[in-house]
Design a protein around this motif. Structure first.
Motif, short mmCIF file in Angstrom:
data_model
loop_
_atom_site.label_atom_id
_atom_site.label_comp_id
_atom_site.label_asym_id
_atom_site.label_seq_id
_atom_site.Cartn_x
_atom_site.Cartn_y
_atom_site.Cartn_z
N GLN A 180 -1.64 6.28 11.16
CA GLN A 180 -1.79 5.59 9.88
C GLN A 180 -3.07 6.05 9.18
O GLN A 180 -4.08 6.35 9.81
CB GLN A 180 -1.83 4.08 10.09
CG GLN A 180 -0.47 3.48 10.45
CD GLN A 180 -0.47 1.97 10.35
OE1 GLN A 180 -1.41 1.32 10.76
NE2 GLN A 180 0.59 1.42 9.80
N MET A 181 -2.99 6.10 7.85
CA MET A 181 -4.15 6.48 7.05
C MET A 181 -4.54 5.32 6.14
O MET A 181 -3.72 4.47 5.80
CB MET A 181 -3.83 7.73 6.22
CG MET A 181 -3.49 8.94 7.07
SD MET A 181 -3.31 10.45 6.11
CE MET A 181 -5.00 10.69 5.54
N ARG A 182 -5.81 5.29 5.75
CA ARG A 182 -6.30 4.22 4.90
C ARG A 182 -6.01 4.57 3.44
O ARG A 182 -6.44 5.63 2.94
CB ARG A 182 -7.79 3.99 5.14
CG ARG A 182 -8.05 3.47 6.55
CD ARG A 182 -9.51 3.23 6.81
NE ARG A 182 -10.08 2.19 5.97
CZ ARG A 182 -9.89 0.88 6.15
NH1 ARG A 182 -9.11 0.44 7.14
NH2 ARG A 182 -10.46 0.01 5.34
N ARG A 183 -5.27 3.68 2.78
CA ARG A 183 -4.84 3.96 1.41
C ARG A 183 -5.04 2.71 0.54
O ARG A 183 -5.20 1.60 1.04
CB ARG A 183 -3.38 4.40 1.41
CG ARG A 183 -3.21 5.78 2.08
CD ARG A 183 -1.90 6.42 1.74
NE ARG A 183 -1.89 7.83 2.13
CZ ARG A 183 -1.26 8.33 3.21
NH1 ARG A 183 -0.59 7.53 4.02
NH2 ARG A 183 -1.32 9.62 3.48
N ALA A 198 -2.06 9.68 -4.87
CA ALA A 198 -2.72 10.98 -4.85
C ALA A 198 -3.49 11.20 -6.15
O ALA A 198 -2.94 10.99 -7.23
CB ALA A 198 -1.69 12.09 -4.65
N GLY A 211 -2.32 8.42 -9.80
CA GLY A 211 -3.72 8.46 -9.39
C GLY A 211 -4.66 8.68 -10.57
O GLY A 211 -5.77 8.13 -10.61
N SER A 266 0.85 -1.19 0.00
CA SER A 266 0.00 0.00 0.00
C SER A 266 0.88 1.23 0.00
O SER A 266 2.06 1.17 0.36
CB SER A 266 -0.93 0.02 1.22
OG SER A 266 -1.80 1.15 1.16
N LEU A 320 -9.02 -0.44 0.88
CA LEU A 320 -8.21 0.45 1.70
C LEU A 320 -7.64 -0.28 2.90
O LEU A 320 -8.35 -1.05 3.58
CB LEU A 320 -9.03 1.65 2.16
CG LEU A 320 -9.67 2.49 1.04
CD1 LEU A 320 -10.43 3.67 1.63
CD2 LEU A 320 -8.62 2.98 0.04
N ILE A 340 0.78 5.94 -0.94
CA ILE A 340 0.06 7.13 -1.36
C ILE A 340 -0.24 7.05 -2.86
O ILE A 340 0.67 6.87 -3.66
CB ILE A 340 0.87 8.39 -1.04
CG1 ILE A 340 1.07 8.53 0.48
CG2 ILE A 340 0.19 9.63 -1.60
CD1 ILE A 340 1.98 9.67 0.87
N GLU A 372 -4.45 0.22 6.24
CA GLU A 372 -3.69 1.21 7.00
C GLU A 372 -2.25 1.28 6.47
O GLU A 372 -1.58 0.25 6.33
CB GLU A 372 -3.68 0.83 8.49
CG GLU A 372 -5.06 0.78 9.13
CD GLU A 372 -5.70 2.13 9.24
OE1 GLU A 372 -4.97 3.12 9.46
OE2 GLU A 372 -6.94 2.21 9.10
N GLU A 373 -1.79 2.50 6.18
CA GLU A 373 -0.43 2.71 5.67
C GLU A 373 0.18 3.94 6.33
O GLU A 373 -0.51 4.91 6.64
CB GLU A 373 -0.47 2.92 4.16
CG GLU A 373 0.91 3.02 3.50
CD GLU A 373 1.46 4.44 3.38
OE1 GLU A 373 2.68 4.58 3.17
OE2 GLU A 373 0.68 5.40 3.53
#
Length: 493
Positions: free
Chosen positions: A286-289, A182, A188, A178, A268, A180, A270-271
């Motif tokens: 951590q954010m979901r990506r 964008a 993206g 996983s 998604l 980013i 956690e990364e």
């Protein structure tokens, strides 16, 4: 001589004193990352790790592949050699060489039948990312990062655009990565084109490619422009690619390790966080990506994984990203009618400064009469570009200043920038969310304020500038030359 794979690059650097082989076992947990960081911060040779205390072997790791050198006159030797330029080439000359190539016709990659990367291949259920030597680079990172200097290959569903890029990828488990993705970045955009069809995006991740490729992957070219063809124009030769085994893509044939699979925007995980180019490990949790699902792993015997330990300058984000950004912005400014002598992102600014220098007759050349309006035009051009999205602060100076010399730059900014007059302020404009100082609301919105600092002479001076009281500028040329020739005669070394 063309350097068509990573191993040739390593040997070229070895001949220049820029490789240090490490045979002592090193832990992938933080120790390796700490060694790379110390090499980066001291300008030591690039470390080539041969054995690991917590991995069975069969792989090697090259740290700081595009870092700077402490050797006098060779600070950017790794960049210059990677781009097939003389080892002593400086930053401004590198940026000019890249910018000059943008007007040449593209030389598209050529597909070859076989590549050493397929010496070992596993697919399907046999895929196991944890078999690779993936390091934990920073104390505080949310996981282990496999991709820090690799080439991600993606293509639009209609086949019209093949994009090569760099973006971090963290290992989730044996079959998933996983990172980013964008929406404003080209990766993206391509992924969304596939998602709009209800399909995951095929991808290939080529690690340990020939040394010039990461620099084109980090270059902010316009959308719909193939990086492979532009790199061919820069080097004057076609890059070799090879057909992947499980996805309909061609990846650089020079890869040491090749990962194939599909990117799922709707899955998604956690990364992060991760130590990044600004020099910090963010406070964010951590954010979901999105998820990269892997369908094949191939690698050479005794394969070499390049690793970047991102953080405080100067590391590869500031060379492999910053230098091509400088070149693209220089090209864009000149196309917009700005008579820029140089456009330079100081390596030590962590991509937060851009310095634009112009000749004293910039009014006549540009047709703009006032410095405030001129600086606003520069800001409009820079901040509207893909390269300008990450840069929040632009410094405009006359071209008697060498922007690569930090002593000159600090002196010029301190003595020429009036605190009240002529700065071009942009109150609400697109910005990269990884800028170091952003508030949470600005990160979420992807917008913040930016500024162009007007360090040009007051308009009332016209083209007149005060004489600099320095050795280089303050004496007749024949005196400067005489003193240099007689320097040892005076008793100086």
């Amino acid at each position: 001589m063309p350097l068509t794979d990573l191993r040739q690059y390593i040997e070229a650097l070895r001949d220049l004193g820029e490789i240090r082989e490490i045979d002592a076992p090193v832990s992938l947990d933080l120790e390796l990352g700490a060694i790379i960081r110390r090499c980066i911060e001291t300008g030591a040779p690039a470390p080539l790790f041969n054995t690991f205390s917590d991995h069975p072997g069969g792989f090697r790791i090259l740290g700081a592949p595009g870092g700077i050198s402490a050797q006098p006159g060779m600070e950017l030797v790794r960049v210059a050699v990677a781009l097939e330029l003389p080892p002593t080439t400086g930053g401004l000359a590198i940026a000019e060489a890249i910018a000059a190539s943008l007007d040449r016709l593209a030389i598209d990659p050529v597909v070859v039948d076989a590549a050493p990367v397929f010496e070992n291949t596993v697919t399907g259920a046999a895929v196991d990312l944890t078999a690779l030597p993936v390091p934990l680079l920073h104390y505080g990172d949310g996981g282990r990062y496999l991709n820090t200097f690799g080439c991600i290959v993606a293509r639009t569903p209609d086949g019209s655009w093949t994009n090569w890029s760099i973006a971090r990828m963290m290992v989730i488990d044996g079959k998933r990565l996983s990172g980013i993705v964008a929406p404003e970045q080209h990766l993206g955009m391509v992924a969304k084109a596939w998602a709009d069809l209800g399909k995951p995006m095929p991808f290939a991740l080529a690690l340990g490619v020939e040394p010039a490729i990461p620099f084109i992957c980090g270059m902010p070219l316009p959308a719909q422009v193939d990086e492979g063809g532009r790199l061919g124009a820069l080097l004057g030769r076609a890059i070799r690619t090879v057909q992947c085994r499980t996805v309909d893509l061609e990846a650089p044939a020079s890869a040491e390790i090749l990962i194939e699979g599909h990117l799922h925007l709707d899955e998604l995980v956690e990364e992060g966080p991760m130590g990044e180019f600004a020099g910090y490990i963010p406070l964010d949790t951590q954010m979901r990506r999105p998820t990269y699902r892997v369908s094949a792993i191939s690698h050479r015997d005794n394969a070499i994984l390049p690793v970047v330990a991102a953080g405080e300058p100067v590391e590869e984000n500031h060379t492999a990203w910053g230098l091509p950004c400088s070149a693209q912005i220089l090209y864009d400014l000149r196309k917009a009618g700005i008579p820029a002598t140089t456009a330079w992102i100081p390596l030590q600014s962590a991509l937060h400064w851009l310095v634009v220098t112009v000749p004293r007759d910039w009014r006549r050349r540009s047709g703009i009469g006032e410095s405030g309006a001129f600086c606003r035009r520069i800001g409009q051009t820079v901040f509207a570009s893909k390269a300008g999205a990450v840069i929040p602060k632009v410094i405009v100076l006359n071209d008697d200043v060498d922007p690569t010399d930090l002593k000159e730059l600090v002196w010029a900014f301190a003595t020429r920038c009036h605190p009240l007059l002529g700065h071009a302020v942009f109150d609400d404009i697109e910005a990269a969310p990884l800028l170091a100082y952003l508030r949470r609301s600005e990160k979420v919105a992807g917008h913040t304020g930016k500024i162009v600092y007007n360090c040009l002479a007051p308009d009332e001076w016209g083209e007149a500038l005060p004489m600099r009281a320095s050795f280089r500028h303050g004496y007749p040329a024949e005196i400067v030359d005489r003193v240099r020739r007689r320097w040892s005669e005076y008793g100086f070394s």
